[in-house]
Write a protein that holds these residues in place. Structure first.
Motif, PDB file in Angstrom:
ATOM      1  N   GLN A 152       0.835  -1.211   0.000  1.00  0.00           N
ATOM      2  CA  GLN A 152       0.000   0.000   0.000  1.00  0.00           C
ATOM      3  C   GLN A 152       0.868   1.258   0.000  1.00  0.00           C
ATOM      4  OE1 GLN A 152      -2.499  -0.532   3.368  1.00  0.00           O
ATOM      5  NE2 GLN A 152      -3.956  -1.827   2.257  1.00  0.00           N
ATOM      6  N   LEU A 153       1.912   1.192   0.835  1.00  0.00           N
ATOM      7  CA  LEU A 153       2.811   2.351   0.898  1.00  0.00           C
ATOM      8  C   LEU A 153       3.474   2.584  -0.454  1.00  0.00           C
ATOM      9  CD1 LEU A 153       4.514   1.944   4.378  1.00  0.00           C
ATOM     10  CD2 LEU A 153       2.936   3.726   3.643  1.00  0.00           C
ATOM     11  N   HIS A 155       2.317   1.646  -3.348  1.00  0.00           N
ATOM     12  CA  HIS A 155       1.304   2.122  -4.287  1.00  0.00           C
ATOM     13  C   HIS A 155       1.117   3.628  -4.122  1.00  0.00           C
ATOM     14  CE1 HIS A 155      -1.998   1.287  -7.067  1.00  0.00           C
ATOM     15  NE2 HIS A 155      -2.616   2.295  -6.473  1.00  0.00           N
ATOM     16  N   ARG A 156       1.066   4.014  -2.833  1.00  0.00           N
ATOM     17  CA  ARG A 156       0.883   5.434  -2.560  1.00  0.00           C
ATOM     18  C   ARG A 156       2.054   6.248  -3.093  1.00  0.00           C
ATOM     19  NH1 ARG A 156      -0.728   6.158   3.470  1.00  0.00           N
ATOM     20  NH2 ARG A 156      -1.917   4.269   3.142  1.00  0.00           N
ATOM     21  N   TYR A 159       1.468   6.005  -7.205  1.00  0.00           N
ATOM     22  CA  TYR A 159       0.196   6.235  -7.892  1.00  0.00           C
ATOM     23  C   TYR A 159      -0.506   7.465  -7.321  1.00  0.00           C
ATOM     24  CZ  TYR A 159       0.747   1.858 -10.286  1.00  0.00           C
ATOM     25  OH  TYR A 159       1.232   0.866 -11.093  1.00  0.00           O
ATOM     26  N   ASP A 160      -1.242   8.124  -8.183  1.00  0.00           N
ATOM     27  CA  ASP A 160      -1.993   9.306  -7.781  1.00  0.00           C
ATOM     28  C   ASP A 160      -3.253   8.848  -7.044  1.00  0.00           C
ATOM     29  OD1 ASP A 160      -3.238  11.879  -7.834  1.00  0.00           O
ATOM     30  OD2 ASP A 160      -4.384  11.177  -9.568  1.00  0.00           O
ATOM     31  N   PRO A 161      -3.466   9.306  -5.816  1.00  0.00           N
ATOM     32  CA  PRO A 161      -4.597   8.788  -5.036  1.00  0.00           C
ATOM     33  C   PRO A 161      -5.966   9.128  -5.641  1.00  0.00           C
ATOM     34  CG  PRO A 161      -3.481  10.577  -3.867  1.00  0.00           C
ATOM     35  CD  PRO A 161      -2.661  10.269  -5.070  1.00  0.00           C
ATOM     36  N   ASP A 164      -5.848   7.151  -9.431  1.00  0.00           N
ATOM     37  CA  ASP A 164      -5.160   5.866  -9.403  1.00  0.00           C
ATOM     38  C   ASP A 164      -4.258   5.661 -10.626  1.00  0.00           C
ATOM     39  OD1 ASP A 164      -4.644   3.802  -7.657  1.00  0.00           O
ATOM     40  OD2 ASP A 164      -5.806   2.370  -8.847  1.00  0.00           O
TER      41      ASP A 164
END
Ligand code: C2E
Ligand code: MG
Ligand code: MG
Length: 600
Positions: A152-153, A155-156, A159-161, A164
């Motif tokens: 998750q970290l 991905h964060r 990737y743009d929250p 996505d």
């Protein structure tokens, strides 16, 4: 060894204690089992053939079997995918061969039903009392939760929250890979970066609110994705900026083709919270064939090209070409230099003759600003006037140009009696108009120079006037009251409201040179010029043609009833001394080829 067995009453009070004698081996086995079954990690023992000889409860639970005993004699092939089981067997054979343990190896255990968990496993050789390796022992900790958090970290981070989509970091990383590939092999495929900026996003955000703005971005991201192939990368760089990485393209046309698709895809209105919103996008394109050294340079150029596209109007794309970067850097320096330029009198008016097309006689001049830059040479107004507008310096420059040109023309009028009514046209920009000081400047300059107001004309582009209607109308009326003339510059390129046009005291429409330039090439171009001439005449105005370069254009314009013009055919804009030579040598008479060549 004794084991204490304590009994408790229903209330939990100890009632009696029984001490039982247990043989030593049994005690060791018992201790081991207790330990094994109470640690949260999976523990197993295998023989040299990778068959389980013993596993603990935790491992049994992971296998989904009721009792550890059910695993005895079985192998990983009974519980995992073949691939995973085969890898485990290879590891164990290696441990048996070398006697070396494997410590904290992180692996993904995949069950036949597709489920998986992440484990961190330590595998050791298992020896008998004589030191011979009889099998292996493994202790494996479930780290799935930790891995999920890590993912998750990660991905964060990449990737743009909101949308996505990949973010700048991931995009740059992918671009970097293409650079590495290009360095490895000479013939590697062409790739391109597209830099996108939505044209009206701020208005959408301001009018519909930020949540609607977010929704708008999400929908737009989906639409953009539809224009791409699966291998392409679409990223959001933040705000309303997106980038696209096109790999393995064959030519520039492939990249511009994608930009075209994007323009088409975004052309349809989009519904956000019950409101229809429109957007277009400006796209800058940089191609790997330009020989970039690093991703940052390629992105910078795509960004620069995007700004050029935006400056050219909305909903366009522009491929980066060589001197754009220089121009962008130049624009940055321009602002600082420009402040000094006015103080040091580096901005000078050049004078382009305005000619009577019937007689060829000079009737006046248009003052056009030139910047004699100490190191860059002559800088043209198309480059520095927009910067001056943005920074608000255009007012100062405009006032300077007005004063300088009026003083100069007044000097010529006084020096040459035959030129005593010589006219001068000075350009006024939209920003100058909106700043509101123009009428006062004109008043002051006329008073200071003694120039007859009727000899002065201000040129305002039709878009500048229409964009500044409220202030503009007042200024125009004041100028009219002073008897100063007003010409609408670059006519035909903006969006004049004919109703307003009628209400302004405009003396002439200056037909933009793009129409004059194309006259004779296509019948409809002449028709446009014809329409402008008759529109002007019907409104009681004159017309002036800009950019006349050929005799044929003069003839065609005269045939349409256009009486005045300017252009390179007669003369380019001239510095004051050359303009004076022209006045000195011509007695308000037609331009001849001789007089023209004497100017050059
Ligand atoms: P403009 O007012 O429409 O000026 C006419 C432009 O067309 C001038 O470009 C002139 O050199 C060019 N031109 C004239 N005849 C021909 C021709 O036969 N062929 C071609 N190809 N071009 C021709 P220039 O001097 O580069 O000025 C560009 C624009 O910059 C001007 O367009 C005007 O809008 C602006 N500008 C120039 N001086 C000033 C100024 O002092 N203040 C403001 N606000 N704007 C200015
Ligand atoms: Mg002009
Ligand atoms: Mg013009």
């Amino acid at each position: 060894m004794r084991r204490r067995a304590s009994c408790k009453t229903a209330e939990g009070e100890p009632t009696s204690e029984v001490v039982v004698e247990i043989p030593r081996l049994e005690v060791e086995t018992f201790l081991l089992e207790t330990l094994m079954d109470n640690v949260p990690d999976a523990i197993y023992f295998k023989d040299r053939d990778s068959r389980f000889t013993s596993i603990n409860r935790c491992q049994a639970a992971r296998f989904g079997i009721a009792s550890p005993a059910l695993a005895v004699g079985r192998t990983d092939f009974d519980f995992f995918t073949d691939e995973h089981a085969a890898q485990a067997r290879r590891d164990e054979q290696e441990i048996i061969r070398t006697g070396q343990p494997l410590v904290n190896v992180e692996e993904k255990e995949t069950l036949p039903n597709g489920e998986f968990r992440w484990v961190s496993t330590t595998k050791l050789p298992l020896r008998d009392r004589k030191g011979n390796i009889v099998g292996t022992c493994g202790i494996s900790r479930d780290i799935t939760e930790r891995k999920k958090t890590e993912e998750q970290l990660q991905h964060r981070a990449f990737y743009d929250p909101l949308t996505d989509l990949p973010n700048r970091a991931l995009f740059t990383d992918r671009l970097q890979h293409l650079f590495q590939r290009a360095r490895r092999s000479l013939g590697s495929p062409l790739f391109a970066v597209l830099y996108l900026d939505l044209d009206r996003f701020k208005a959408i955000n301001d009018s519909l609110g930020h949540q609607a703005g977010d929704e708008f971005l999400i929908i737009t991201a989906r639409r953009l994705n539809r224009c791409l192939r699966p291998g392409d990368t679409l990223a959001r760089f933040g705000g309303d900026e997106f980038t696209v990485l096109l790999d393995d393209i064959h030519s520039e046309a492939d990249a511009t083709g994608v930009a075209d698709r994007i323009h088409r895809e975004l052309a349809a209105p989009l519904e956000v919270r019950g409101c229809e919103a429109f957007t277009s996008v400006s796209v800058g394109i940089a191609l790997s064939s330009a020989g970039y050294e690093c991703p940052e340079d390629m992105l910078r150029d795509a960004d620069t090209a995007m700004y050029r596209a935006k400056a050219g109007g909305r909903g366009r794309h522009q491929v980066f070409v060589g001197d754009m970067h220089q121009r962008a850097v130049f624009a940055l320096h321009l602002e600082t230099d420009l402040r000094r330029a006015v103080e040091r009198e580096e901005i000078v008016p050049y004078y382009q003759p305005l000619v009577d097309l019937d007689t060829g006689a000079v009737v006046g001049f248009e003052a056009l600003a030139r910047w004699r830059h100490p190191t860059r040479g002559m800088v043209m107004p198309d480059l520095f006037i927009p910067v001056a507008e943005e920074t608000g310096m255009v007012g100062m420059i405009g006032e300077w140009m007005l004063a300088k040109a009026c003083r100069q023309v007044r000097e010529w009028q006084c020096k040459y009696s035959r030129w005593s009514t010589l006219g001068i046209s000075v350009n006024v920009s939209g920003r100058q108009l909106s700043q509101g000081g123009v009428a006062a400047d004109v008043e002051r300059v006329l008073r200071a120079t003694g120039l007859d107001p009727q000899c002065l004309t201000l040129e305002i582009t039709e878009s500048a006037l229409m964009d500044n209607l409220s202030v503009g109308a007042g200024v125009v009326q004041r100028l009219h009251a002073m008897s100063v003339g007003l010409h609408l510059d670059d006519f035909g390129t903006g969006y004049s409201s004919l109703a307003y046009l009628h209400s302004f005291p405009v003396q002439a429409l200056k037909i933009d040179r793009s129409f004059i330039n194309r006259m004779g090439r296509a019948p409809h171009q002449s028709a446009i010029v014809k329409a402008i001439v008759s529109l002007a005449h019907n409104l009681g105005m004159d017309v002036v043609a800009e950019g006349i370069e050929t005799r044929a254009q003069v003839e065609a314009l005269r045939a349409l009833g256009c009486r005045r013009g300017q252009g390179f055919l007669f003369s380019e804009p001239l510095p004051a001394d050359q303009a004076e030579r022209l006045l000195d040598s011509s007695v308000a008479r037609p331009f001849t080829d001789d007089s023209r060549s004497s100017l050059r």
